[in-house]
Scaffold this active site. Structure first.
Site, PDB file in Angstrom:
ATOM      1  N   LEU A  77       0.814  -1.216   0.000  1.00 25.91           N
ATOM      2  CA  LEU A  77       0.000   0.000   0.000  1.00 25.91           C
ATOM      3  C   LEU A  77       0.842   1.258   0.000  1.00 25.91           C
ATOM      4  O   LEU A  77       0.460   2.285  -0.550  1.00 25.91           O
ATOM      5  CB  LEU A  77      -0.938   0.006   1.211  1.00 25.91           C
ATOM      6  CG  LEU A  77      -2.026  -1.070   1.234  1.00 25.91           C
ATOM      7  CD1 LEU A  77      -2.805  -0.995   2.533  1.00 25.91           C
ATOM      8  CD2 LEU A  77      -2.959  -0.917   0.044  1.00 25.91           C
ATOM      9  N   GLY A  78       1.980   1.224   0.665  1.00 22.46           N
ATOM     10  CA  GLY A  78       2.805   2.424   0.733  1.00 22.46           C
ATOM     11  C   GLY A  78       3.873   2.278   1.780  1.00 22.46           C
ATOM     12  O   GLY A  78       3.973   1.262   2.479  1.00 22.46           O
ATOM     13  N   GLY A  80       6.809   4.720   4.398  1.00 21.13           N
ATOM     14  CA  GLY A  80       7.175   6.009   4.961  1.00 21.13           C
ATOM     15  C   GLY A  80       8.346   5.857   5.890  1.00 21.13           C
ATOM     16  O   GLY A  80       9.057   4.843   5.864  1.00 21.13           O
ATOM     17  N   GLY A  81       8.541   6.875   6.736  1.00 15.05           N
ATOM     18  CA  GLY A  81       9.666   6.855   7.647  1.00 15.05           C
ATOM     19  C   GLY A  81       9.604   5.706   8.628  1.00 15.05           C
ATOM     20  O   GLY A  81      10.624   5.215   9.094  1.00 15.05           O
ATOM     21  N   MET A  82       8.404   5.251   8.958  1.00 17.42           N
ATOM     22  CA  MET A  82       8.262   4.185   9.945  1.00 17.42           C
ATOM     23  C   MET A  82       8.449   2.809   9.332  1.00 17.42           C
ATOM     24  O   MET A  82       8.969   1.898   9.973  1.00 17.42           O
ATOM     25  CB  MET A  82       6.869   4.299  10.576  1.00 17.42           C
ATOM     26  CG  MET A  82       6.528   3.211  11.565  1.00 17.42           C
ATOM     27  SD  MET A  82       7.490   3.316  13.063  1.00 17.42           S
ATOM     28  CE  MET A  82       6.829   1.885  13.927  1.00 17.42           C
ATOM     29  N   GLY A  83       8.026   2.603   8.111  1.00 17.21           N
ATOM     30  CA  GLY A  83       8.158   1.293   7.508  1.00 17.21           C
ATOM     31  C   GLY A  83       7.329   1.168   6.254  1.00 17.21           C
ATOM     32  O   GLY A  83       7.057   2.146   5.578  1.00 17.21           O
ATOM     33  N   VAL A  85       3.754  -0.552   4.522  1.00 19.94           N
ATOM     34  CA  VAL A  85       2.425  -1.063   4.856  1.00 19.94           C
ATOM     35  C   VAL A  85       1.916  -1.905   3.704  1.00 19.94           C
ATOM     36  O   VAL A  85       2.007  -1.512   2.532  1.00 19.94           O
ATOM     37  CB  VAL A  85       1.441   0.090   5.132  1.00 19.94           C
ATOM     38  CG1 VAL A  85       0.061  -0.456   5.491  1.00 19.94           C
ATOM     39  CG2 VAL A  85       1.959   0.976   6.255  1.00 19.94           C
ATOM     40  N   LYS A 100       1.995  -3.805   8.874  1.00 17.86           N
ATOM     41  CA  LYS A 100       3.116  -2.877   8.760  1.00 17.86           C
ATOM     42  C   LYS A 100       4.398  -3.565   9.185  1.00 17.86           C
ATOM     43  O   LYS A 100       4.488  -4.137  10.284  1.00 17.86           O
ATOM     44  CB  LYS A 100       2.875  -1.647   9.630  1.00 17.86           C
ATOM     45  CG  LYS A 100       3.875  -0.521   9.371  1.00 17.86           C
ATOM     46  CD  LYS A 100       3.311   0.813   9.818  1.00 17.86           C
ATOM     47  CE  LYS A 100       4.130   1.954   9.247  1.00 17.86           C
ATOM     48  NZ  LYS A 100       3.523   3.255   9.554  1.00 17.86           N
ATOM     49  N   ASP A 227       4.926  11.783  17.641  1.00 15.06           N
ATOM     50  CA  ASP A 227       5.009  12.083  16.206  1.00 15.06           C
ATOM     51  C   ASP A 227       3.620  12.376  15.641  1.00 15.06           C
ATOM     52  O   ASP A 227       3.218  11.836  14.619  1.00 15.06           O
ATOM     53  CB  ASP A 227       5.650  10.917  15.454  1.00 15.06           C
ATOM     54  CG  ASP A 227       6.171  11.333  14.074  1.00 15.06           C
ATOM     55  OD1 ASP A 227       6.344  12.557  13.863  1.00 15.06           O
ATOM     56  OD2 ASP A 227       6.382  10.454  13.232  1.00 15.06           O
TER      57      ASP A 227
END
Length: 852
Positions: A77-78, A80-83, A85, A100, A227
């Site tokens: 799905l996408g 980002g900075g966290m990981g 998904v 995630k 955050d």
């Protein structure tokens, strides 16, 4: 035997590698491997594993894992900075979830992994509708993951990106919903969830309040998000607003980044204390981040954003945010105060909790008082002094004088505090103006100190002075102690006269306003702003007292003086046009009234954006008066399409209430006036329950501000009487009409139209209650008053003659009854109401037949 690498050293090396920019990571890996060959292979293995999973910033996954425990991966799905998904299927329950994979640069290290496990367990235990539920936590091939509800919708960041570039004033909550439903691939329903209803500002405040509720729930359980930002807020199609990534990366990320000296959080949303590195993030840091998110939502711009990180950090640390209403003029003043209170630089000056933030957000939505207060002139001066010490000395002196002034400054803060506030914001460019303000404040301060000094020992026991006592004492002081200061005396007399006017004390108001006008007229060049204001205020009072010719002359002169005006005089010019519109409406000249009110709106449309907030109340007043003009056309039967005009009137009045709520000055009187008119509109449409609610709210507001003896209180009582009459509650209606009439007689000049209308309503209720003798006596007195107040041909007269005829008929005075009914039929014919004329003729014929 191969030696097991020392985990602490390995973690340090891995942290250095992962903290490097992506394009330098491989080179650094080789360099570190050359220095420590015993760990080179392990470093390469771990970095390769991260690349394969696609969780590094520049990595492309070589092979998508198909299974994480019982969760089958469907698609990416996408990230980002966290990981990263994934959309996944939970086979045991046959439901879709979001899975995630946490970026292992945050969690590779054993201690970080243990803290992550503890924190994710704590978040998973939370039960709150605003926190996205976590279904499972696990590890696959050494890579940690967690599973959560798959939200049908989008993140707030995705919605803002879609709408960025639009003027926020042009948007509504429905526009936000449209993006959410489109991203979810679902059609927009006719009935939206409540969070998306209303204006863009209302939707944004509701959304932020829900996030604040979720934060408060978690803070009370010892969990800090660290955050908060739009990309971590999900908007669901069912109207839920949910926090994502709640605390999952916080401590783990801190462990990893501390090794490289980096900071936790996203720069634009980081509180100043986080940037300074002096404090562990706490609830107030989350409040700050939510304040930034709210500002961005309402303005579609971040409060602090520069071309470089150092420049952005400097602004966050030292500069105040731009006024929110300068970026979205439809944001109410209280909403701006609440948002900026959350953005205070010092944690101790912010909301102490997310719950307090949520409470103030809801107070704005419900138009109740808020707890937050804007920074006063003294605090603003202190901040200015910190930023520009040499340029702000005179301004600070003026602020100190203001801070030491007694609370009676409320009586003239509109005229003087605003001047000093402007000087503060203009900083060094306004030093000469600020010094002049200092001199004027010295005179005002001495005056106010004397005003509040209590010479009577019987009043020195803490008993509060009434507003009337303060004003009366002030008038004497102004005339005696400021006799040698004509400029200050003229301004204070004008302010106090205006307060008397607002309090319904018309005789002393007129005296003071005339005196102030005479002083300003004697030196027009020295009173370029006061003179047109004085003319308009006195013209407004004369309009209320129905001295229309005198009022029109003053208002026209004020318009001549403000032709081509700019700045503060634009407010005076728009107020003057509004009062002219009200005057023409009262005289029944509805076309002229509409032209004047449209002229007022044109003045405000041409004003600089910086003045939009200050003119919000005037815009509301103009729109409200336009609604009242349409109501008058319906009530006088001049409307060609009553239903359409009632709908247009209601729209104007509701828009008026919206604008009035955005005015920075106290506008409760304006709001109550608009509510009174809206209630009448709703009554004419047959929406009686809604009308009653509006009347009661307006009545409570007027009584709280003005007491019981005021013509505005009487106006609501009289309208409420009409509503009760329509419901058949005639005794209640009569009691209310008699209360209104008594007030009008006490406070308004003899023969005022409002008094005559109230007397007519009372007579009509006596007639409906079949109190024939009392009603006849009332109509005998009333009819000459109606002719005097409204002219020989008006809509009130034929109804009064008809009812008088019926009263006479009931007591057997047939000839007198016939005379009255003939008069009624003739007047109805002249007014062009053939049906009513025919009904009067029919009753007349009936009497003749019975008599014959």
């Amino acid at each position: 035997m191969v030696q097991e690498p020392d985990s602490d050293v390995l973690e340090d090396l891995m942290a250095q590698c992962l903290a490097a920019p992506p394009e330098h990571q491989r080179a650094l890996l080789e360099e570190l491997g050359a220095r420590r060959p015993e760990w080179a292979e392990e470093l390469r293995r771990r970095l390769a594993a991260l690349e394969k999973l696609g969780v590094l910033a520049d990595a492309v996954p070589e092979g998508l894992p198909e299974q994480f425990g019982e969760f089958r991966i469907l698609e990416r799905l996408g990230g980002g900075g966290m990981g990263v998904v994934y959309r996944a299927e939970q086979r045991s329950l046959r439901r879709e979830v979001a899975l995630k994979v946490v970026r292992p640069e945050h969690l590779w290290f054993p201690e970080a992994r243990r803290r992550f496990q503890r924190e994710v367990e704590a978040v998973a235990a939370l039960q709150h509708p605003g926190v996205v539920p976590i279904f499972a936590v696990g590890e696959e091939g050494g890579v940690p993951y967690f599973v959560m509800e798959r939200i049908r919708g989008c993140t707030l960041a995705e919605a803002l990106d879609q709408l960025r570039g639009s003027a926020p004033e042009s948007l509504s909550g429905r526009d936000l919903a449209r993006v959410v439903y489109t991203r979810a691939g679902e059609p927009l329903p006719a009935a939206l969830p409540p969070v998306f209803e209303g204006s863009w500002t209302s939707a944004g405040l509701r959304l932020a309040a829900q996030v604040a509720d979720a934060l408060e729930h978690c803070h009370q359980r010892g969990i800090v998000h660290r955050d908060v930002k739009p990309s971590n807020v999900a908007l669901a199609v069912d109207g839920r607003v949910l926090l994502l990534d709640f605390g999952l990366a916080s401590q783990a990320q801190a462990d990893a980044l501390t090794r490289s000296g980096a900071q936790v959080g996203t720069l634009f949303y980081m509180a100043p204390e986080q940037l300074r590195g002096r404090a562990e993030p706490d609830a107030r840091s989350d409040v700050y981040a939510l304040g930034v998110s709210l500002y961005e939502l309402l303005a579609l711009q971040l409060p602090f954003q520069e071309d470089s990180r150092p420049a952005t950090e400097a602004r966050i640390l030292h500069d105040p945010p731009d006024p929110l209403r300068a970026r979205n003029r439809r944001v109410p003043r209280d909403a701006e105060v609440v948002c900026l209170h959350a953005l205070e630089k010092e944690p101790a000056r912010r909301y102490a909790s997310a719950g307090a933030f949520a409470a103030d957000l809801r107070s704005v939505l419900e138009r109740r008082p808020i707890r937050a207060r804007p920074p006063g002139p003294l605090l603003r001066a202190r901040r200015l002094l910190e930023r520009r010490p040499a340029a702000s000395a005179a301004v600070l002196l003026g602020a100190l004088l203001l801070a030491g002034t007694p609370t009676a400054l409320l009586l003239q803060s509109q005229a003087y505090s605003a001047d000093l506030e402007d000087a503060l914001s203009r900083e060094s460019d306004a030093l000469l103006d600020a010094q002049e303000q200092v001199r004027r404040f010295q005179h005002i301060s001495r005056f106010l100190e004397g005003l509040f000094w209590v010479p009577d020992p019987d009043r020195g026991d803490g008993a509060a002075l009434t507003a009337r006592e303060i004003l009366d004492r002030g008038v004497h002081s102004v005339r005696t102690e400021l006799a040698d200061q004509p400029a200050t005396r003229a301004s204070l007399l004008h302010v106090m006269g205006s307060v008397y006017h607002k309090l319904g004390l018309y005789a002393p108001a007129e005296e003071l306003l005339r005196e102030s006008l005479a002083l300003a007229d004697a030196a027009p060049e020295a009173h370029a702003e006061l003179l047109p204001r004085a003319l308009t205020e006195l013209g407004t009072l004369e309009t209320r007292l129905e001295r229309f010719d005198d009022a029109e002359a003053r208002l026209r002169r004020s318009l001549e003086l403000t032709a081509g005006a700019s700045g503060a005089l634009l407010a005076t010019r728009s107020e003057t046009w509004i009062t002219l519109g009200r005057l023409y409406s009262l005289r029944g000249e509805r076309a002229a009234a509409q032209q004047a009110l449209l002229a007022a709106l044109e003045v405000m449309d041409g004003a600089p954006p910086a003045l939009a907030g200050e003119l919000a109340g005037n815009r509301g007043a103009a729109l409200g008066q336009l609604g009242i003009v349409l109501l008058g056309a319906v009530q006088s039967r001049e409307s060609a399409d009553p239903q359409q005009d009632l709908a247009r009137s209601e729209q104007h009045l509701r828009e008026a209430l919206d604008w009035i709520g955005q005015d920075p000055a106290p506008t409760t009187l304006l709001r109550a006036t608009a509510l009174n008119a809206l209630a009448l509109n709703l009554k004419l449409q047959g929406r009686l329950e809604q009308a009653e609610s509006c009347y009661q709210t307006a009545l409570e507001s007027f009584r709280a501000l003005l007491g019981g003896d005021d013509d505005r209180v009487a106006s609501v009582l009289l309208n409420l009487s009409g509503l009760r009459m329509q419901r058949g509650q005639l005794e209640d209606a009569l009691d209310l009409a008699q209360q209104a009439l008594a007030i009008f007689r006490r406070v308004l000049p003899e023969g005022h139209s409002a008094t005559v209308i109230a007397q007519g309503n009372r007579a009509g209720l006596l007639y409906r209650l079949q109190h024939w003798d009392e009603a006849e006596q009332e109509y005998e007195v009333l009819i000459p008053l109606q002719e005097q107040a409204f002219g020989a041909l008006n809509l009130y007269l034929p109804a009064s003659w008809r009812n008088l005829g019926e009263c006479r008929a009931r007591r057997g005075a047939v000839p007198e009854a016939e005379a009255a009914l003939r008069r009624a039929a003739g007047l109805y014919t002249q007014l062009g109401h053939p049906e009513e004329a025919a009904a009067a003729e029919a009753r007349l014929e009936q009497l003749r037949s019975a008599d014959g």
